[in-house]
Design an enzyme around this catalytic site. Structure first.
Site, PDB file in Angstrom:
ATOM      1  CE  LYS A   1     -29.480  19.642   6.200  1.00 10.82           C
ATOM      2  NZ  LYS A   1     -29.419  18.318   6.327  1.00 10.82           N
TER       3      LYS A   1
ATOM      4  CG  HIS B   1     -25.888  19.779  10.959  1.00  9.23           C
ATOM      5  ND1 HIS B   1     -25.621  18.538  10.117  1.00  9.23           N
ATOM      6  CD2 HIS B   1     -27.219  20.048  11.103  1.00  9.23           C
ATOM      7  CE1 HIS B   1     -27.007  18.178   9.677  1.00  9.23           C
ATOM      8  NE2 HIS B   1     -27.933  19.103  10.089  1.00  9.23           N
TER       9      HIS B   1
ATOM     10  CD  GLU C   1     -26.215  17.566   6.506  1.00  8.14           C
ATOM     11  OE1 GLU C   1     -25.957  19.110   6.243  1.00  8.14           O
ATOM     12  OE2 GLU C   1     -27.301  17.098   6.395  1.00  8.14           O
TER      13      GLU C   1
END
Ligand code: PGA
Length: 250
Positions: A11, A93, A95
């Site tokens: 990340k 993803h 996020e």
């Protein structure tokens, strides 16, 4: 049975120092029956290439543009990633879906670009807490997978990696029940089989969401779980090595 694939998703964490520490730790021998990949932030990819290009460790990016090349300020295209020796790219993803407004259609376009450039997309899918509560997991996951699969050519499906990551399990320490996750993986495999029976056999379907050294074995013992996408627990060299060792002993 595939070689299990473990992918570390850093990340927006890490730096050159951490990358060097990882490289040292990952020099320790581990089973040749395991595939490991690191996905650090974009800016660390040149250093990742320098440190890992000639090793057993593959690497990739956490996102890619849906455009091939051109006036798209701030974006990174698939060809730039292959030039840096990337094998994989994480796509969709949760996020990015949540904070960057990525839709299934955009994610499908990204997957297409990645495959055209020779990258292996790691397509992330998964239901959120509310969808789980309302019993919508299967419908949500099937829609997410179908939107991408229908835009890809069937020959490219065999190379795809799909990561089932229930949103409520990401970064919460509350992993899914391995057997329940396996059922969802079975549904994902059956969905892939509607497009290509061969691809359904070869596609790697990873589980992600609070994976750690204590629970990884239980996940990998499930027949439809071919590996893991690991966030927090892969941010420390010792943590990642512990996971690798747990898997090697399984
Ligand atoms: P986590 O993240 O392992 O920290 O839950 C997984 C992911 O978001 O890929």
């Amino acid at each position: 049975m595939h070689k299990p694939l473990l992918v570390a998703n850093w990340k927006m964490n890490g730096d050159l120092d951490l990358l060097k520490q990882m490289q040292k730790a990952l020099q320790a021998p581990f089973s040749k029956d395991l595939k490991i990949a690191l996905c650090p932030p974009f800016v660390l990819l040149p250093s990742t290439q320098a440190l890992f290009a000639k090793t057993q460790i593959a690497y990739g990016a956490q996102d890619v543009s849906n455009y091939e090349v051109g006036a798209y300020t701030g974006q990174i295209c698939a060809k730039m990633l292959t030039q840096l020796g990337c094998t994989y790219v994480i796509i969709g993803h949760s996020e990015r879906r949540q904070y960057c407004g990525e839709t299934d259609a955009l994610i499908a376009a990204k997957a297409l670009r990645a495959i055209e450039a020779g990258l292996i997309p790691i397509l992330c899918i998964g239901e959120n807490a509310q969808q789980k509560q309302q019993g919508e997991t299967q419908a949500v996951v099937a829609l997410q997978v179908n939107t991408v699969l229908k835009s890809l050519n069937t020959d490219s499906l065999a190379k795809l990696v799909i990561a089932y990551e229930p949103v409520w399990a990401i970064g919460t320490g509350q992993a899914a029940d391995p057997q329940v996750a396996n059922e969802v993986h079975g549904l994902i495999r059956a969905t892939v089989a509607q497009y290509s029976a061969t691809a359904a056999q070869s596609v790697h379907i990873l589980y992600g969401g609070s994976v750690n050294a204590d629970n990884i074995r239980e996940f990998l013992l499930q027949p439809h779980i071919d590996g893991a996408l690991i966030g927090g627990a892969a941010l420390k060299p010792a943590g990642l090595m512990q996971i690798i060792h747990s898997v090697s002993e399984a």
